[in-house]
Write an enzyme that holds these catalytic residues in place. Structure first.
Site, short mmCIF file in Angstrom:
data_model
loop_
_atom_site.label_atom_id
_atom_site.label_comp_id
_atom_site.label_asym_id
_atom_site.label_seq_id
_atom_site.Cartn_x
_atom_site.Cartn_y
_atom_site.Cartn_z
N GLY A 127 27.68 23.90 25.33
CA GLY A 127 26.64 23.09 24.72
C GLY A 127 25.72 22.41 25.71
N GLU A 181 32.51 26.53 28.81
CA GLU A 181 31.91 27.69 28.14
C GLU A 181 30.39 27.58 28.04
OE1 GLU A 181 35.67 28.74 25.18
OE2 GLU A 181 33.99 27.56 24.41
N GLY A 235 26.65 28.79 27.67
CA GLY A 235 25.97 29.97 27.13
C GLY A 235 24.48 29.86 27.36
N ARG A 236 23.83 28.98 26.59
CA ARG A 236 22.40 28.72 26.71
C ARG A 236 22.01 28.39 28.16
NH1 ARG A 236 19.73 26.03 22.57
NH2 ARG A 236 21.78 25.27 21.92
N ARG A 283 14.86 29.55 15.42
CA ARG A 283 15.27 28.21 15.84
C ARG A 283 14.28 27.10 15.47
NH1 ARG A 283 15.82 27.11 20.74
NH2 ARG A 283 17.61 25.75 20.52
N TYR A 311 16.07 24.23 13.47
CA TYR A 311 16.36 23.00 14.21
C TYR A 311 15.14 22.20 14.62
CZ TYR A 311 20.47 25.99 15.16
OH TYR A 311 21.53 26.85 15.07
N CYS A 325 6.37 35.68 5.76
CA CYS A 325 5.95 35.08 4.50
C CYS A 325 6.69 33.77 4.23
CB CYS A 325 6.17 36.07 3.36
SG CYS A 325 5.25 37.60 3.57
N GLU A 326 6.61 32.85 5.15
CA GLU A 326 7.22 31.54 5.02
C GLU A 326 6.32 30.51 5.67
OE1 GLU A 326 10.06 30.86 3.47
OE2 GLU A 326 10.68 32.94 3.12
N TYR A 332 19.71 32.48 21.96
CA TYR A 332 19.62 32.27 20.51
C TYR A 332 18.28 32.74 19.94
CZ TYR A 332 23.80 29.61 21.40
OH TYR A 332 25.05 29.24 21.81
#
Length: 451
Positions: A266, A308, A310-311, A347, A351, A378-379, A408
Site C-alpha cells: 500500500g 508487499e 506493488g504500485r 481509477r 477513487y 458512454c458515462e 492498476y
C-alpha cells in the site's frame, strides 16, 4: 457617494509548472525532447505512438528494476514480495524474479501466469478474501509457498486439499483496526470492510486456534494490509505494534512463537508534482525499529519481516499515451476527449484519482488553459483528468501523455463498449518491444459463441 467603475475582471492566469516539476512524477529516465516530445529510456513517446498506436502503455524496465533494488537495499533482511495485482505479465514476472523478489498473487489465473513464466512456486504468496476452490486446489497442487487465510471457512477447506503427510504453510490475515489510505474504498485495515479477521471481536484469535489444531496446516505467521496509497510511516508503525501484541498473545495462550510477520504493502506514490510518496528507506528504519523494540519488550524473538509493494514498484515506471479525438467547449468548460478512458483506467471514476497529463509531440506557445480530459465511453464519469492545465490550442490529433500509469490501469481494464484493451511496450536503452499486444475485435468476438 461616488461610485468607482472597475474594468471587468479577467480570468486568473493558469499556473505553469516549474521546469523542474514538469517531469517529477515521470520515470527517472524521462527527458524533454525537440518538437515538444518526451523520451523515456531514450525512446520517443510520439514515435512509439505512431508505431504501436494509441492508447498505449509505455513501461520503463530500468525504472522497475531500480525500484526493486531500492526496496532490497532498504529491507536487506526482509522478504520483499511484489503485489501482482498492480500489474502482471510474463515479462514483469521475469523482472521480479531476476531482482530476487517474491510474488503475491490473488487467483489461480495470476498463479498460472507466474508459473508459465518460470517463477519459483516456493516464493509465491496466495492472497484473496474469497478464494475459489480452484484457487486453493491450484495453489496446493503447484506447491505455493504460503497461503494467506482470510476467513475461518477457508481453514477446513484448505486442510482437506492438502495430501496426507504434507503440511501447507499459511498465514492469517488480521485486521489491526487502523484507518489508512488515499480513499475510503482502499482502506483495508479497519473493522468495516471485507478483508481479514478482527483482533477486536476475537475472530483472529479464534482462527489462530483453529489453524493450530489442523495437522495439515502450518501457521508460520500473521499478515495485515492496512490500505493503499499510504504516504505516511505512522500507520505502519501502529500496525506493527498491534501485530506484535497479537503474536505475544499467541505465545502466551498456545506456547507458539510465530516466525514471520507480513505487514502488506500500500505504499503511496506521487501522481502529480508536489504530492508525497512513501520512502522505502524511511519505512524500513521506522518499522524495523518498532518491531525490534516491541519484541524485546515482549521477550519474543524478532520474526522475519515480509512486505508487499506493488504500485510503488511499477506505478511510476508507466506512462499512458492517448490521442485527442475532439475538443468541445460547453457551459464555460473545455472538454478534451481522447481515444481511451475508463475501460483502460477506471481509477478516476472509482477513487477520484487525479493525474497530470502533458501535451507531447509538438511545441505550443499558447497560454495554458484549464481543461477536463475525458474518455470516449458512454458515462459522464469517464474522466481521465479533471481541471488540468494544457496549452490553449490543444486540438484533435494531438498526443496526451499521462505519467504514473504503471499500476492498476491495465490490470483493472474492462471490455466496456467493446473497446479493446491497450498494448504494453517495454522501453530500455533506446529500444522498445511489445510485452502485451492490443486486444483486437477478433479477440472479443471469439468469446461470443452463442446466437
Amino acid at each position: 457617494m461616488s461610485v468607482i467603475s472597475l474594468p471587468p475582471s479577467s480570468p486568473a492566469p493558469v499556473p505553469t509548472p516549474e521546469a523542474s516539476e514538469e517531469l517529477s512524477v515521470w520515470p527517472a529516465s524521462a527527458r524533454p525532447a525537440s518538437g515538444g516530445d518526451v523520451t523515456v529510456a531514450d525512446v520517443s513517446l510520439s514515435e512509439a505512438a505512431d508505431r504501436f498506436g494509441t492508447p498505449l502503455y509505455v513501461l520503463d524496465e530500468g525504472e522497475v528494476r531500480d525500484r526493486c533494488r531500492a526496496y532490497r537495499a532498504a529491507f536487506p533482511d526482509a522478504d520483499v514480495v511484489y503485489a501482482a495485482k498492480a500489474f502482471l505479465c510474463r515479462a514483469m514476472v521475469r523482472w521480479i524474479e531476476g531482482e530476487g523478489l517474491g510474488l503475491d498473487v490473488c487467483s489461480a489465473g495470476e498463479l498460472a501466469l507466474a508459473i508459465t513464466a518460470g517463477f519459483p512456486t516456493e516464493r509465491i504468496v496466495l492472497h484473496g478474501n474469497a478464494k475459489s476452490p480452484e484457487d486453493l486446489y491450484t495453489a496446493v497442487r503447484l506447491g505455493v509457498g504460503r497461503i494467506v487465510l482470510d476467513s475461518t471457512s477457508e481453514i477446513a477447506r484448505l486442510a482437506d486439499l492438502v495430501p496426507p503427510g504434507d503440511r501447507q504453510q499459511v498465514m492469517i490475515r488480521v485486521v489491526p483496526g487502523i484507518a489508512a489510505g488515499g480513499h475510503t474504498k482502499i482502506r483495508t485495515g479497519t473493522e468495516d470492510q471485507k478483508f481479514g479477521l478482527s483482533i477486536t471481536d476475537g475472530s483472529a484469535q479464534h482462527a489462530i486456534a483453529r489453524v493450530l489444531a489442523q495437522p495439515r496446516l502450518e501457521l508460520v505467521g500473521l499478515h495485515c494490509h492496512i490500505g493503499s496509497q499510504i504516504s505516511s510511516v505512522k500507520p505502519y508503525v501502529a500496525a506493527v505494534r498491534r501485530m506484535v501484541g497479537l503474536m505475544t498473545q499467541v505465545r502466551d495462550h498456545h506456547g507458539v512463537e510465530l516466525p514471520q510477520l507480513n505487514i502488506g504493502g500500500g505504499h503511496g506514490i506521487a501522481y502529480r508534482p508536489g504530492e508525497d510518496s512513501l520512502d522505502p528507506a524511511v519505512l524500513a528504519s521506522r518499522v524495523q525499529a518498532e518491531l525490534a523494540d516491541g519484541c524485546a519488550h515482549a521477550k519474543l524473538p524478532v520474526p522475519g519481516l515480509t512486505i508487499e509493494p506493488g504500485r510503488a514498484l511499477v506505478g511510476p515506471a508507466g506512462v499512458a499515451v492517448y490521442r485527442v479525438l475532439t475538443v468541445k467547449e460547453t457551459s464555460g468548460r473545455t472538454f478534451v476527449a481522447v481515444d481511451g478512458g475508463m475501460s483502460d483506467n477506471p481509477r478516476p471514476a472509482l477513487y477520484g484519482v487525479r493525474y497530470a497529463p502533458r501535451l507531447i509531440g509538438r511545441e505550443s506557445t499558447a497560454a495554458p488553459a484549464l481543461v477536463t480530459v475525458v474518455g470516449r465511453h458512454c458515462e459522464a464519469g469517464d474522466v481521465v483528468a479533471d481541471d488540468v492545465a494544457l496549452p490553449g490550442d490543444v486540438r484533435p490529433g494531438d498526443l496526451i501523455a499521462v505519467p504514473a500509469a504503471g499500476a492498476y490501469h491495465l490490470s483493472m481494464a474492462s471490455g466496456y463498449n467493446l473497446v479493446g484493451r491497450p498494448p504494453v511496450i517495454a522501453v530500455q536503452d533506446g529500444s522498445a518491444r511489445m510485452l502485451v499486444r492490443r486486444e483486437s475485435q477478433e479477440d472479443m468476438n471469439r468469446r461470443d459463441i452463442g446466437l
